[in-house]
Design a protein around this motif. Sequence first.
Motif, PDB file in Angstrom:
ATOM      1  N   UNK A  42       3.810   2.398   4.212  1.00  0.00           N
ATOM      2  CA  UNK A  42       3.461   1.728   5.473  1.00  0.00           C
ATOM      3  C   UNK A  42       2.056   2.166   5.894  1.00  0.00           C
ATOM      4  N   UNK A  43       1.464   1.354   6.791  1.00  0.00           N
ATOM      5  CA  UNK A  43       0.135   1.695   7.321  1.00  0.00           C
ATOM      6  C   UNK A  43       0.220   1.887   8.827  1.00  0.00           C
ATOM      7  N   UNK A  44      -0.560   2.851   9.307  1.00  0.00           N
ATOM      8  CA  UNK A  44      -0.726   3.036  10.751  1.00  0.00           C
ATOM      9  C   UNK A  44      -2.223   2.940  10.993  1.00  0.00           C
ATOM     10  N   UNK A  45      -2.640   1.963  11.802  1.00  0.00           N
ATOM     11  CA  UNK A  45      -4.088   1.807  12.009  1.00  0.00           C
ATOM     12  C   UNK A  45      -4.398   1.561  13.481  1.00  0.00           C
ATOM     13  N   UNK A  46      -5.613   1.958  13.878  1.00  0.00           N
ATOM     14  CA  UNK A  46      -6.050   1.736  15.242  1.00  0.00           C
ATOM     15  C   UNK A  46      -6.316   0.253  15.494  1.00  0.00           C
ATOM     16  N   UNK A  47      -6.264  -0.105  16.742  1.00  0.00           N
ATOM     17  CA  UNK A  47      -6.439  -1.513  17.130  1.00  0.00           C
ATOM     18  C   UNK A  47      -7.802  -2.056  16.689  1.00  0.00           C
ATOM     19  N   UNK A  48      -8.850  -1.253  16.779  1.00  0.00           N
ATOM     20  CA  UNK A  48     -10.179  -1.741  16.376  1.00  0.00           C
ATOM     21  C   UNK A  48     -10.190  -2.095  14.882  1.00  0.00           C
TER      22      UNK A  48
END
Length: 182
Positions: free
Chosen positions: A51-57
């Motif tokens: 899975x990936x966790x990424x910031x909104x930007x």
Amino acid sequence: MTKISVFIATSVDGFIARKNGDIEWLHNSGHCEVDKDEDFGYQVFFSTVDALVMGRHSFEKVLSFDGAWFYGEKPVYVLTNRGVKIPPHLKETVSTLSGSPREITQKMEKLGHHHIYLDGGVTIQKFLAAGLVDELIITKIPVLLGSGIPLFGPLSKDIKLQHIDTQAFKNGFVQSHYKLIK
Ligand SMILES: NC(=O)c1ccc[n+]([C@@H]2O[C@H](COP(=O)([O-])OP(=O)(O)OC[C@H]3O[C@@H](n4cnc5c(N)ncnc54)[C@H](OP(=O)(O)O)[C@@H]3O)[C@@H](O)[C@H]2O)c1
């Protein structure tokens, strides 16, 4: 335990994007062309994450690439406090989350994710500061930008790294793999 990895490219002076979010320099700063199937270890790394966790930007930047979606069917969790519009075709795999890095990591654990690909400058800095990153794979691009969005930021204490490996590519990209010593 959920493992959290960073796989990211920076300028030699440590920026992941220009201040306006531009990342074109990532693609035009090598000394020469590389083989068309050279991906600097991306697919091998990507195949190990669930899975990936990424910031909104970062998510909004990916959405700006004219419909290109690099993450296939893998779940992508976009971190945001203010919310973000998820295009209908991504609603099956993309969802939003907020909370402290520890809460987010616990949530990943509960969801049964074993290995997370963490992305985005602010996001990575927060997880590093919370002591929750397990490995860094950083590809240095041979360019100095002078200013931009930094990969790293202030820390309340040093984070010691164990160097695992460094590989230099013929186009001048230099990729180093570190484990965080906890
Ligand atoms: N060079 C590379 O390989 C590379 C890789 C990835 C990204 N990039 C570039 O880096 C830039 C984006 O990086 P960035 O540092 O600006 O930001 P980012 O980390 O992608 O996004 C920051 C935003 O994420 C949200 N956020 C982060 N942690 C959160 C938490 N724990 N809970 C809730 N929300 C949280 C907040 O969104 P809200 O404001 O919505 O609350 C925050 O403003 C883009 O230009 C992208 O293209 C480059």
